[in-house]
Motif scaffolding. Structure first.
Motif, short mmCIF file in Angstrom:
data_model
loop_
_atom_site.label_atom_id
_atom_site.label_comp_id
_atom_site.label_asym_id
_atom_site.label_seq_id
_atom_site.Cartn_x
_atom_site.Cartn_y
_atom_site.Cartn_z
N THR A 52 0.84 -1.21 0.00
CA THR A 52 0.00 0.00 0.00
C THR A 52 0.87 1.25 0.00
O THR A 52 1.78 1.37 0.82
CB THR A 52 -0.88 0.04 1.27
OG1 THR A 52 -1.63 -1.17 1.33
CG2 THR A 52 -1.82 1.23 1.26
N LEU A 53 0.60 2.12 -0.95
CA LEU A 53 1.33 3.40 -1.00
C LEU A 53 0.77 4.30 0.10
O LEU A 53 -0.45 4.55 0.16
CB LEU A 53 1.14 4.05 -2.37
CG LEU A 53 1.82 5.41 -2.59
CD1 LEU A 53 3.33 5.33 -2.44
CD2 LEU A 53 1.44 5.97 -3.96
N ILE A 54 1.66 4.77 0.97
CA ILE A 54 1.25 5.64 2.08
C ILE A 54 1.76 7.06 1.84
O ILE A 54 2.92 7.25 1.48
CB ILE A 54 1.79 5.11 3.42
CG1 ILE A 54 1.07 3.81 3.82
CG2 ILE A 54 1.64 6.15 4.53
CD1 ILE A 54 1.58 3.17 5.10
N GLU A 55 0.87 8.00 2.00
CA GLU A 55 1.23 9.42 1.99
C GLU A 55 1.09 9.95 3.41
O GLU A 55 0.14 9.56 4.13
CB GLU A 55 0.30 10.20 1.05
CG GLU A 55 0.54 11.70 1.03
CD GLU A 55 -0.42 12.44 0.11
OE1 GLU A 55 -1.38 11.85 -0.40
OE2 GLU A 55 -0.20 13.66 -0.10
N LEU A 56 2.05 10.76 3.84
CA LEU A 56 1.97 11.44 5.14
C LEU A 56 1.78 12.92 4.87
O LEU A 56 2.44 13.48 3.99
CB LEU A 56 3.23 11.21 5.96
CG LEU A 56 3.62 9.75 6.28
CD1 LEU A 56 4.92 9.71 7.08
CD2 LEU A 56 2.51 9.02 7.01
N GLU A 57 0.85 13.54 5.59
CA GLU A 57 0.62 14.99 5.43
C GLU A 57 0.72 15.63 6.81
O GLU A 57 0.06 15.20 7.77
CB GLU A 57 -0.76 15.26 4.84
CG GLU A 57 -1.09 16.75 4.71
CD GLU A 57 -2.40 17.03 3.98
OE1 GLU A 57 -2.76 16.27 3.04
OE2 GLU A 57 -3.07 18.02 4.32
N GLU A 58 1.55 16.65 6.91
CA GLU A 58 1.72 17.32 8.22
C GLU A 58 0.57 18.33 8.43
O GLU A 58 0.32 19.17 7.56
CB GLU A 58 3.05 18.06 8.27
CG GLU A 58 3.33 18.68 9.64
CD GLU A 58 4.72 19.29 9.70
OE1 GLU A 58 4.89 20.42 9.21
OE2 GLU A 58 5.63 18.63 10.23
N VAL A 59 -0.11 18.17 9.55
CA VAL A 59 -1.22 19.11 9.82
C VAL A 59 -1.02 19.79 11.18
O VAL A 59 -0.22 19.29 11.98
CB VAL A 59 -2.60 18.38 9.83
CG1 VAL A 59 -2.91 17.84 8.44
CG2 VAL A 59 -2.63 17.29 10.86
#
Ligand SMILES: CC[C@@H](C(=O)O)C(=O)SCCNC(=O)CCNC(=O)[C@H](O)C(C)(C)COP(=O)(O)OP(=O)(O)OC[C@H]1O[C@@H](n2cnc3c(N)ncnc32)[C@H](O)[C@@H]1OP(=O)(O)O
Ligand SMILES: [Co+2]
Length: 134
Positions: A127-134
């Motif tokens: 699974t391709l995982i994206e991390l987004e800083e919030v």
């Protein structure tokens, strides 16, 4: 490390048709298209009560999703994006643990104007995982 699911992304061959289908068939609230040449995609977001669905189509000849669509011509679930509070800390911890962070490890600004990074699918159960800083 992980916060909320920010979005689940679906790669599609025809963004306009996909957005119309979500609006007309599913009665969904869909944003206007956003061309993101630095990411090689054009996206819309389906707004949901608890998260978002990102519909994306290739933009330009070097789109990182072109090969995925060649393998999945009707489209398919492409990645899941988790929110993190500290993307550099998360990156360094993941690299330390042996995970492959895609690109040169420098976060790019994503569709929400926040820093994002991607982790190789082969390190996370396909699974391709994206991390987004919030
Ligand atoms: C809109 C901005 C931003 C946001 O704010 O939300 C975005 O979401 S941008 C989204 C588009 N950008 C990216 O996806 C960047 C990260 N992705 C990549 O760098 C590449 O897609 C990839 C992950 C390196 C794959 O590139 P590809 O050309 O397909 O390389 P390979 O053919 O060598 O694939 C290697 C291996 O991985 C499998 N694969 C590929 N994509 C996926 C996927 N989405 N999910 C699961 N597995 C995937 C591929 O099938 C290969 O496996 P094997 O064939 O078994 O070797
Ligand atoms: Co995304």
């Amino acid at each position: 490390m992980l916060g909320r699911v920010n979005h689940v992304a679906i790669a599609v061959p025809d963004l306009s048709a996909a957005a119309d289908s979500y609006r007309s068939m599913l009665g969904a609230d869909v944003t206007a298209p956003q061309a993101l040449p630095e990411h090689g995609v054009t996206v819309v977001f389906v707004t949901l009560p608890n998260t978002k669905v990102e519909l994306l189509e290739p933009l330009g000849d070097a789109s990182p999703i072109a090969a995925f669509l060649a393998k999945n011509p009707a489209g398919g679930i492409h990645h899941i994006c988790y929110e993190v509070a500290d993307i550099i800390g998360a990156r360094d911890r993941l690299k330390q643990a042996g995970a492959r962070v895609l690109g040169d490890g420098t976060p790019k600004i994503g569709a929400h104007g926040k820093p994002v990074l991607f982790l190789h699918p082969k390190d996370f159960q396909g699974t391709l995982i994206e991390l987004e800083e919030v």
